[in-house]
Structures are given as structure tokens and as C-alpha cells.
Design a protein around this motif. Structure first.
Motif, PDB file in Angstrom:
ATOM      1  N   ARG A  91       0.838  -1.206   0.000  1.00  0.00           N
ATOM      2  CA  ARG A  91       0.000   0.000   0.000  1.00  0.00           C
ATOM      3  C   ARG A  91       0.877   1.262   0.000  1.00  0.00           C
ATOM      4  NH1 ARG A  91      -2.891   3.986   2.102  1.00  0.00           N
ATOM      5  NH2 ARG A  91      -5.161   3.906   1.968  1.00  0.00           N
ATOM      6  N   ALA A 143       0.998   4.297  -2.715  1.00  0.00           N
ATOM      7  CA  ALA A 143       0.847   5.722  -2.379  1.00  0.00           C
ATOM      8  C   ALA A 143       2.024   6.526  -2.936  1.00  0.00           C
ATOM      9  CB  ALA A 143       0.734   5.902  -0.871  1.00  0.00           C
ATOM     10  N   VAL A 189       1.303   7.048  -6.477  1.00  0.00           N
ATOM     11  CA  VAL A 189       0.300   8.112  -6.628  1.00  0.00           C
ATOM     12  C   VAL A 189       0.987   9.467  -6.515  1.00  0.00           C
ATOM     13  CG1 VAL A 189      -1.663   9.244  -5.511  1.00  0.00           C
ATOM     14  CG2 VAL A 189      -1.700   6.779  -5.810  1.00  0.00           C
ATOM     15  N   LYS A 228       0.872  12.584  -9.115  1.00  0.00           N
ATOM     16  CA  LYS A 228       0.438  13.942  -8.730  1.00  0.00           C
ATOM     17  C   LYS A 228       1.514  14.964  -9.099  1.00  0.00           C
ATOM     18  CE  LYS A 228      -2.435  12.699  -4.763  1.00  0.00           C
ATOM     19  NZ  LYS A 228      -2.404  12.471  -3.323  1.00  0.00           N
ATOM     20  N   ILE A 287      -1.177  17.373  -1.768  1.00  0.00           N
ATOM     21  CA  ILE A 287      -1.068  15.915  -1.674  1.00  0.00           C
ATOM     22  C   ILE A 287      -2.312  15.377  -0.963  1.00  0.00           C
ATOM     23  CG2 ILE A 287       0.240  14.062  -0.503  1.00  0.00           C
ATOM     24  CD1 ILE A 287       1.648  15.199  -2.973  1.00  0.00           C
ATOM     25  N   LEU A 288      -2.765  16.129   0.022  1.00  0.00           N
ATOM     26  CA  LEU A 288      -3.920  15.710   0.820  1.00  0.00           C
ATOM     27  C   LEU A 288      -5.197  15.750  -0.017  1.00  0.00           C
ATOM     28  CD1 LEU A 288      -5.120  15.184   3.714  1.00  0.00           C
ATOM     29  CD2 LEU A 288      -5.514  17.655   3.810  1.00  0.00           C
ATOM     30  N   LYS A 289      -5.913  14.639  -0.025  1.00  0.00           N
ATOM     31  CA  LYS A 289      -7.209  14.580  -0.713  1.00  0.00           C
ATOM     32  C   LYS A 289      -8.239  14.150   0.325  1.00  0.00           C
ATOM     33  CE  LYS A 289      -5.272  15.317  -4.752  1.00  0.00           C
ATOM     34  NZ  LYS A 289      -5.410  16.615  -5.386  1.00  0.00           N
ATOM     35  N   ARG A 320     -11.006  11.652  -0.692  1.00  0.00           N
ATOM     36  CA  ARG A 320     -10.536  10.290  -0.942  1.00  0.00           C
ATOM     37  C   ARG A 320     -10.332   9.561   0.403  1.00  0.00           C
ATOM     38  NH1 ARG A 320     -10.127   5.509  -3.211  1.00  0.00           N
ATOM     39  NH2 ARG A 320      -8.039   4.624  -3.180  1.00  0.00           N
ATOM     40  N   GLU A 321      -9.731  10.227   1.363  1.00  0.00           N
ATOM     41  CA  GLU A 321      -9.480   9.610   2.669  1.00  0.00           C
ATOM     42  C   GLU A 321     -10.796   9.251   3.355  1.00  0.00           C
ATOM     43  OE1 GLU A 321      -6.652  11.877   4.947  1.00  0.00           O
ATOM     44  OE2 GLU A 321      -5.121  11.745   3.367  1.00  0.00           O
ATOM     45  N   ILE A 327     -12.427   6.223   1.589  1.00  0.00           N
ATOM     46  CA  ILE A 327     -11.766   4.942   1.879  1.00  0.00           C
ATOM     47  C   ILE A 327     -12.288   4.395   3.216  1.00  0.00           C
ATOM     48  CG2 ILE A 327      -9.563   3.888   2.563  1.00  0.00           C
ATOM     49  CD1 ILE A 327      -8.157   5.802   0.578  1.00  0.00           C
ATOM     50  N   ILE A 385      -3.335   5.671   6.451  1.00  0.00           N
ATOM     51  CA  ILE A 385      -3.349   6.696   5.402  1.00  0.00           C
ATOM     52  C   ILE A 385      -2.338   7.788   5.731  1.00  0.00           C
ATOM     53  CG2 ILE A 385      -4.763   8.531   4.375  1.00  0.00           C
ATOM     54  CD1 ILE A 385      -7.168   6.577   4.594  1.00  0.00           C
ATOM     55  N   CYS A 400       1.109   6.586   4.865  1.00  0.00           N
ATOM     56  CA  CYS A 400       1.302   6.515   3.406  1.00  0.00           C
ATOM     57  C   CYS A 400       1.393   7.919   2.814  1.00  0.00           C
ATOM     58  CB  CYS A 400       0.151   5.752   2.754  1.00  0.00           C
ATOM     59  SG  CYS A 400       0.135   3.993   3.163  1.00  0.00           S
ATOM     60  N   ARG A 401       0.518   8.811   3.270  1.00  0.00           N
ATOM     61  CA  ARG A 401       0.535  10.196   2.799  1.00  0.00           C
ATOM     62  C   ARG A 401       1.867  10.855   3.135  1.00  0.00           C
ATOM     63  NH1 ARG A 401      -1.772  12.909   6.637  1.00  0.00           N
ATOM     64  NH2 ARG A 401      -3.913  12.246   6.416  1.00  0.00           N
ATOM     65  N   GLU A 419       4.481  10.414   0.640  1.00  0.00           N
ATOM     66  CA  GLU A 419       4.375  11.292  -0.536  1.00  0.00           C
ATOM     67  C   GLU A 419       4.956  12.656  -0.205  1.00  0.00           C
ATOM     68  OE1 GLU A 419       0.598  11.427  -2.750  1.00  0.00           O
ATOM     69  OE2 GLU A 419      -0.114   9.904  -1.353  1.00  0.00           O
TER      70      GLU A 419
HETATM   71  C1  ISJ Z   1      -2.565   8.086  -2.026  1.00  0.00           C
HETATM   72  C2  ISJ Z   1      -3.107   9.309  -2.141  1.00  0.00           C
HETATM   73  O1  ISJ Z   1      -2.669  10.437  -1.437  1.00  0.00           O
HETATM   74  C3  ISJ Z   1      -3.029  10.707  -0.094  1.00  0.00           C
HETATM   75  C4  ISJ Z   1      -3.001   9.461   0.685  1.00  0.00           C
HETATM   76  C5  ISJ Z   1      -4.084   8.606   0.667  1.00  0.00           C
HETATM   77  C6  ISJ Z   1      -3.967   7.177   1.087  1.00  0.00           C
HETATM   78  O2  ISJ Z   1      -2.932   6.785   1.630  1.00  0.00           O
HETATM   79  O3  ISJ Z   1      -4.907   6.416   0.843  1.00  0.00           O
HETATM   80  C7  ISJ Z   1      -5.324   9.105   0.239  1.00  0.00           C
HETATM   81  C8  ISJ Z   1      -5.497  10.397  -0.174  1.00  0.00           C
HETATM   82  C9  ISJ Z   1      -4.398  11.382  -0.126  1.00  0.00           C
HETATM   83  O4  ISJ Z   1      -4.595  12.228   0.984  1.00  0.00           O
HETATM   84  C10 ISJ Z   1      -4.216   9.529  -3.099  1.00  0.00           C
HETATM   85  O5  ISJ Z   1      -4.509  10.695  -3.417  1.00  0.00           O
HETATM   86  O6  ISJ Z   1      -4.821   8.544  -3.554  1.00  0.00           O
END
Ligand code: ISJ
Length: 361
Positions: A30, A34, A37, A41, A50-52, A55-56, A59, A84, A87-88, A91
Motif C-alpha cells: 500500500r 501511495a 500516486v 500527482k 497531496i492531501l485529498k 478520498r481519505e 476509503i 493513510i 502513506c501520505r 508522498e
Molecule cells: C494516495 C493518495 O494520497 C493521499 C493518501 C491517501 C492514502 O494513503 O490512501 C489518500 C489520499 C491522499 O490524501 C491519493 O490521493 O490517492
């Protein structure tokens, strides 16, 4: 332990160990996804957020909906927020500004919302939180906006009015206040310090149990705890995390007048949040000072079948008994009914400002 107990536990523990290894391998897959991703981006939107938030939120909601148990659904929020966050953080590290110092409820709200893999920017006031995010020192800020005992956090409402930042999320915490001192008792204590909100939330308890204490305002509860750690004549009201952070002893716990006391925090930043299908929109309105104006102002919501979840007013400071109305409504600004209602509101209002659409917690 007797042998038969050991014999039964051993294979179960081996199974847990093997499962943990599989979870770890999956977490690493995972994390790699990320990172990939993040590269995409960077390629298509260099310098973009980077923060979405949408999406968070999606999930976590999807997993809560799919969960068959026995893993508790409430734990999914906490566990995946951390996954998350980590993983974020690979990024790009998210910096979160909030009212400090260490151990504040704002810190707890910020970490529950964004996880622990963030850079913390502890600020001395709500103004400073907004300034830090507006200046780009932090990507997001976390500020309290309303409390179930004391109502609106007025300074936050005023800052929202004047700031270009958008609301991108919300988080509600149950707020349990504690009385704390260096010694863990009240010997030699003459003053109690806390943020005015906390003093107000505990006023009946203080009057009943410690009527003789001088009540002094601090810039935050955690700051009061920091002062109490230096001054044996000061007791602080703050959360249990503040006692731990500043090495104080608890004199009493759960001293808020309402046992159900909760505070709602907003996450703010320069990020537009896309729809998730379960969103809220916050706006500020002002109406002309005439009979029926508030009724007329709210008609577009009913006309378009949009529900209002909150209505708060703040004086406009003109000395004319004029007000700003802070309205929360259900739906995202891109939902057709909300788009239409907002356009109608804007047309009727003497002042209109969208604060943002964001996932409902
Ligand atoms: C991985 C991403 O970037 C960030 C991390 C995410 C994750 O770990 O699931 C989800 C959204 C973003 O804040 C994404 O945009 O999908």
C-alpha cells in the motif's frame, strides 16, 4: 501456565504472528502504491495538494460499510487514519497547525483527523493558526468551532469570516476536563487557570467544589497546564493528555458541567474538497435589516429540499443590530440541489461567503 493452556495458545499465537506478517507485507504494498500516486500527482499537478480529504473519507467509509466483524467498525477509523497518514507522509509530510502547546484538545482533534505521521505546528492562538496556514507554513489547521455546552467559539467564527481558507473536514471530540496540579492535591493552590471556554464549561463544578479559587484565563488549557507545572499555587483545567504532557497530578476528572460535553473542530486549508456523497457545506450570510429577512433568506434551502444542520449568528459589529449568519447545510456545493440553493441564497443575501464543502465525519 499449565501445559494444556500453552498447547492451545501456541498455535493461535503463531497464527496471529503469521497474519501480522501478511498485514505488514500488504501495508508495504500500500505504501508503494501511495508513493506511485505521489509521482503521478507530481507529474500532473506539481506543487498541488497531496492531501485529498474526500478520498481519505471515502476509503474509511467504504471499509466501515464492508466490514463483517468481529474487528470493530469504530476501530477502522482510527486504524486507517494512521495507515493513510503514514502513506501520505511518504508522498509528502503534512504540516498541521493548531492551538498548543502539547496536550491540547486541538492536538487530539488534529491527530485523530490526520493521523500521527504529520508535522505539528503548535500555535499560541487561533489567529496564529489561520495565519500559519494562510502563509503556507502549514497545509492545514485544526480549530474548534462549537461546543455542546458553551455554543460557538466566536474567535473561530470571526476568523472564518475574514480568511480565504476553506473548510475541508470536521471532527467532533468528547471533552472531559480534569483539574490538575503539580502535587495532585489542592494544598497551597489559590488560582485555577484554563481557556475561557473550559472555565465556562466547568463553572458550576468550580463554584460547588472550589468557590474560593481565583479563575484566570489562559490562551489554552494546555498552556494553563504548562503554567501549573511551574507554579504550585496554580491548578489547571485541561484534558488528561495535558496532565501527562506536563507531568501534573489529577485532582479530579470529568469536572465539566455536562457529562456529554463535546467540541466540534474544523480542518481548514487552501484545498477544495470534492464530493463524497455524504458531505456538508458551510456558508456565511448577512441579510438586510428588515422584517421577514431571515425567513426569506432561508427559503431557498426549503425550496430546493436542502436541510440545514446549524444556524449561528454573530454581530456584524456595525452597531446597527446587524448579524452574520453561519449556516451548515447537507450536501456538497456540486450537488445540483445545493448548487441551486446556494445561487438563490447568494442572490438574496446582502453578504454571502462559501466556507467550503467537506465530508461529514
Ligand atoms: C494516495 C493518495 O494520497 C493521499 C493518501 C491517501 C492514502 O494513503 O490512501 C489518500 C489520499 C491522499 O490524501 C491519493 O490521493 O490517492
Amino acid at each position: 501456565m499449565d501445559n494444556s493452556l500453552q498447547n492451545q495458545l501456541l498455535p493461535l499465537r503463531e497464527r496471529i504472528d503469521a497474519l501480522d506478517e501478511q498485514i505488514l507485507a500488504l501495508l508495504n504494498q500500500r505504501a508503494q502504491a501511495a508513493l506511485d500516486v505521489g509521482k503521478v500527482k507530481q507529474e500532473f499537478d506539481a506543487g498541488g495538494p497531496i492531501l485529498k480529504p474526500e478520498r481519505e473519507a471515502s476509503i474509511i467509509r467504504r471499509l466501515q460499510g464492508a466490514n463483517q466483524g468481529p474487528f470493530p467498525s469504530q476501530a477502522i477509523d482510527a486504524v486507517w487514519t494512521q495507515i493513510i497518514s503514514a502513506c501520505r507522509g511518504l508522498e509528502s509530510v503534512l504540516t498541521v497547525a493548531y492551538l498548543g502547546p502539547q496536550g491540547s484538545f486541538s492536538e487530539q482533534a488534529a491527530l485523530e483527523q490526520f493521523g500521527n505521521s504529520v508535522e505539528k505546528l503548535r500555535c499560541a492562538s487561533f489567529d496564529e493558526v489561520f495565519r500559519a496556514v494562510e502563509a503556507g507554513q502549514a497545509q492545514v489547521g485544526m480549530v474548534p468551532v462549537e461546543n455542546s455546552t458553551e455554543g460557538a467559539v466566536n474567535r473561530t467564527l470571526d476568523l472564518l469570516l475574514n480568511s480565504p481558507l476553506k473548510v475541508l473536514g470536521e471532527r467532533s471530540l468528547s471533552i472531559h476536563h480534569c483539574l490538575m496540579t503539580q502535587s495532585g492535591n489542592m494544598q497551597g493552590v489559590t488560582r485555577v487557570m484554563a481557556h475561557p471556554q473550559a472555565l465556562a464549561q466547568c463553572q458550576s463544578w468550580l463554584t460547588l467544589h472550589h468557590p474560593g479559587l481565583i479563575r484566570d484565563a489562559a490562551s489554552s488549557n494546555a498552556e494553563a497546564a504548562r503554567i501549573a507545572a511551574e507554579d504550585p499555587t496554580v491548578a489547571a483545567i485541561a484534558g488528561a493528555m495535558a496532565a501527562e504532557a506536563w507531568g501534573l497530578g489529577l485532582v479530579a476528572s470529568g469536572i465539566q458541567d455536562d457529562p456529554q460535553n463535546r467540541t466540534r473542530f474544523l480542518a481548514v486549508g487552501a484545498i477544495d474538497t470534492l464530493p463524497t456523497g455524504h458531505d456538508k457545506t458551510s456558508v456565511i450570510l448577512a441579510v438586510p435589516n428588515r422584517a421577514g429577512a431571515v425567513y426569506d433568506m432561508l427559503a431557498p434551502l426549503a425550496d430546493n429540499g436542502v436541510s440545514m444542520t446549524r444556524l449561528e449568528s454573530r454581530p456584524a459589529r456595525t452597531g446597527q443590530w446587524e448579524y452574520y449568519f453561519y449556516v451548515d447545510l447537507l450536501g456538497h456545493r456540486n450537488d445540483p440541489a445545493v448548487t441551486k440553493a446556494l445561487a438563490d441564497l447568494k442572490r438574496r443575501a446582502a453578504f454571502f461567503k462559501e466556507l467550503g464543502s467537506y465530508p461529514i465525519q
